[in-house]
Design a protein around this motif. Structure first.
Motif, PDB file in Angstrom:
ATOM      1  N   LEU A   3       0.824  -1.211   0.000  1.00  0.00           N
ATOM      2  CA  LEU A   3       0.000   0.000   0.000  1.00  0.00           C
ATOM      3  C   LEU A   3       0.856   1.259   0.000  1.00  0.00           C
ATOM      4  N   PHE A   4       1.835   1.317   0.887  1.00  0.00           N
ATOM      5  CA  PHE A   4       2.643   2.524   1.026  1.00  0.00           C
ATOM      6  C   PHE A   4       3.450   2.812  -0.242  1.00  0.00           C
ATOM      7  N   ASN A   5       4.136   1.809  -0.779  1.00  0.00           N
ATOM      8  CA  ASN A   5       4.942   2.034  -1.977  1.00  0.00           C
ATOM      9  C   ASN A   5       4.084   2.375  -3.190  1.00  0.00           C
ATOM     10  N   TYR A   6       2.897   1.813  -3.261  1.00  0.00           N
ATOM     11  CA  TYR A   6       1.979   2.124  -4.362  1.00  0.00           C
ATOM     12  C   TYR A   6       1.749   3.632  -4.439  1.00  0.00           C
TER      13      TYR A   6
ATOM     14  N   GLY B 175       0.343   9.003   1.933  1.00  0.00           N
ATOM     15  CA  GLY B 175      -0.352   7.870   2.549  1.00  0.00           C
ATOM     16  C   GLY B 175      -1.145   8.203   3.794  1.00  0.00           C
ATOM     17  N   PHE B 176      -2.466   8.038   3.704  1.00  0.00           N
ATOM     18  CA  PHE B 176      -3.354   8.209   4.855  1.00  0.00           C
ATOM     19  C   PHE B 176      -3.791   6.857   5.418  1.00  0.00           C
ATOM     20  N   ILE B 177      -4.209   5.969   4.553  1.00  0.00           N
ATOM     21  CA  ILE B 177      -4.700   4.660   5.004  1.00  0.00           C
ATOM     22  C   ILE B 177      -3.554   3.819   5.559  1.00  0.00           C
ATOM     23  N   SER B 178      -2.374   3.950   4.986  1.00  0.00           N
ATOM     24  CA  SER B 178      -1.232   3.165   5.473  1.00  0.00           C
ATOM     25  C   SER B 178      -0.778   3.594   6.866  1.00  0.00           C
ATOM     26  N   VAL B 179      -1.342   4.675   7.380  1.00  0.00           N
ATOM     27  CA  VAL B 179      -1.047   5.120   8.749  1.00  0.00           C
ATOM     28  C   VAL B 179      -1.751   4.244   9.786  1.00  0.00           C
ATOM     29  N   ILE B 180      -2.884   3.684   9.420  1.00  0.00           N
ATOM     30  CA  ILE B 180      -3.774   3.020  10.385  1.00  0.00           C
ATOM     31  C   ILE B 180      -3.069   1.983  11.263  1.00  0.00           C
TER      32      ILE B 180
ATOM     33  N   LYS C 106       0.531  -6.289  12.796  1.00  0.00           N
ATOM     34  CA  LYS C 106       0.950  -7.085  11.647  1.00  0.00           C
ATOM     35  C   LYS C 106      -0.236  -7.468  10.766  1.00  0.00           C
ATOM     36  N   GLN C 107      -1.354  -7.816  11.392  1.00  0.00           N
ATOM     37  CA  GLN C 107      -2.558  -8.172  10.641  1.00  0.00           C
ATOM     38  C   GLN C 107      -3.051  -6.992   9.803  1.00  0.00           C
ATOM     39  N   LEU C 108      -3.082  -5.812  10.421  1.00  0.00           N
ATOM     40  CA  LEU C 108      -3.552  -4.625   9.707  1.00  0.00           C
ATOM     41  C   LEU C 108      -2.621  -4.270   8.559  1.00  0.00           C
ATOM     42  N   ARG C 109      -1.331  -4.275   8.821  1.00  0.00           N
ATOM     43  CA  ARG C 109      -0.381  -3.796   7.816  1.00  0.00           C
ATOM     44  C   ARG C 109      -0.190  -4.792   6.675  1.00  0.00           C
ATOM     45  N   GLU C 110      -0.151  -6.078   6.986  1.00  0.00           N
ATOM     46  CA  GLU C 110       0.192  -7.063   5.968  1.00  0.00           C
ATOM     47  C   GLU C 110      -0.999  -7.692   5.263  1.00  0.00           C
TER      48      GLU C 110
ATOM     49  N   LYS D 178      -5.529  -4.315   0.262  1.00  0.00           N
ATOM     50  CA  LYS D 178      -6.544  -4.595  -0.761  1.00  0.00           C
ATOM     51  C   LYS D 178      -6.337  -3.632  -1.931  1.00  0.00           C
ATOM     52  N   PRO D 179      -6.473  -4.109  -3.155  1.00  0.00           N
ATOM     53  CA  PRO D 179      -6.235  -3.239  -4.310  1.00  0.00           C
ATOM     54  C   PRO D 179      -7.050  -1.953  -4.290  1.00  0.00           C
ATOM     55  N   PHE D 180      -8.320  -2.021  -3.873  1.00  0.00           N
ATOM     56  CA  PHE D 180      -9.138  -0.810  -3.906  1.00  0.00           C
ATOM     57  C   PHE D 180      -8.663   0.211  -2.871  1.00  0.00           C
TER      58      PHE D 180
END
Length: 262
Positions: free
Chosen positions: A25-28, A187-192, A213-217, A222-224
Motif C-alpha cells: 500500500l505505502f509504496n503504491y 499515505g493516509f490509510i497506510s497510517v492506520i 501485523k494483521q492490519l499492515r500485511e 486490498k487493491p481498492f
C-alpha cells in the motif's frame, strides 16, 4: 561511518528490505507521487542518483510506472550490491564513479537512519549540492506517522530510526542547504496500523503486535484501498493540516545556485 565490503551496518534493516515485498500500500502511493513530482519538475530525461538506494526499489517501481530515466544507485551497505558503494556524506567518493552528471537526487526514507543532524544529515545535503548542477532536483521522503515518529514517544524504541523530527523541523533542516519548493503527505490509510503504537505497552504486548501485523500485511493490502489512498494523498496531501497525519512527507527541493559546486 567506515565502509567495508564485508561490514553490514544495519543487519535488521538490510534483511527486512531484501526479504520484504515491494508491492504494498505505502509504496503504491509513494512512487506515484514521486512520478508526479518528476513530471511537474519539467525534467524531460531525469538522470537519477539514488542515495541510500537499498535494493533499488525506486528503479523497479518507476520502471513499472513507465517513467523514462537513467539511474545510478549508491549505498553504504554492500549486501544491496549498489552501483556505487560509498559513504553518502562524501561526494568525492561518488563523483568519480558516476556514469554521467545527475540532475535529480533521491533521498527516499534515508535521512532518519543516519547518525546525527550535523554529523551526517547536513553533510549528505552538502554532498547533494556538490554533485548536482544549479537548480538540480532533490526529492526527499521522511517518516511522520510511520512508527509515530513525529511524536517522538519514549515507549517506542526503533533503533533504525536515529532521527525523529516533526515535519516543520525537517523542513527547516533541509532549508539549511537546499531550497524546499513543495511538500506533500504520502499515505493516509497506510497510517492506520501505526495507531496501535499509541498504546504505551505496545512493544511488550504480543496481542497488539499481532494486530499491527494483521492490519499492515493483510487487512489493508486490498487493491481498492491502494487506489483510494493514492487519491486521498493526491487530493489532500498538499494541505498543511492533513499533511501532518500521513505516513511520510515528500519534499521537492532544489539546489540553490550559491550552493552548487559542479
Amino acid at each position: 561511518m567506515t565502509l567495508s565490503t564485508k561490514t553490514v551496518h544495519s543487519p535488521y534493516l538490510v534483511d527486512r528490505l531484501l526479504t520484504g515485498k515491494d508491492e504494498n500500500l505505502f509504496n503504491y502511493v509513494k512512487f506515484r507521487l514521486i512520478k508526479q513530482a518528476l513530471r511537474e519538475s519539467g525534467i524531460v530525461q531525469p538522470r537519477i542518483l539514488d542515495l541510500g538506494c537499498a535494493d533499488k526499489i525506486a528503479l523497479r517501481y518507476l520502471s513499472k510506472l513507465g517513467v523514462e530515466f537513467d539511474y545510478c544507485g549508491v549505498d553504504y551497505e554492500s549486501p544491496f550490491a549498489p552501483d556505487i558503494l560509498a559513504d553518502l556524506r562524501k561526494a568525492e567518493q561518488i563523483v568519480p564513479k558516476l556514469p554521467w552528471q545527475p540532475n535529480v537526487i533521491f533521498l527516499l526514507d534515508v535521512l532518519e537512519h543516519l547518525d546525527g543532524l550535523e554529523t551526517d544529515i547536513l553533510q549528505v545535503l552538502e554532498a547533494c549540492c556538490s554533485i548536482l548542477p544549479p537548480d538540480g532536483l532533490v526529492i526527499v521522503t521522511i517518516p511522520q506517522m510511520y512508527r509515530l515518529d513525529r511524536f517522538k514517544f519514549k515507549h517506542l524504541h526503533y533503533k533504525e530510526h536515529k532521527i525523529r523530527l516533526r515535519q516543520t523541523e525537517w523542513y527547516n533542516l533541509l532549508n539549511c542547504e537546499l531550497k524546499v519548493c513543495k511538500s506533500r503527505g504520502v499515505g493516509f490509510i497506510s497510517v492506520i496500523p501505526y495507531l496501535v503504537m499509541f498504546h504505551p505497552r505496545y512493544e511488550k504486548s504480543p496481542s497488539l503486535m499481532r494486530l499491527f501485523k494483521q492490519l499492515r500485511e493483510k487487512t489493508l493490502e486490498k487493491p481498492f484501498l491502494r487506489v483510494l489512498d493514492w487519491h486521498l494523498s493526491r487530493l489532500l496531501g498538499g494541505l498543511p493540516f492533513f499533511r501532518q497525519w500521513t505516513n511520510d512527507v515528500l519534499f521537492v527541493c532544489q539546489v540553490p545556485s550559491s550552493k552548487s559546486k559542479p
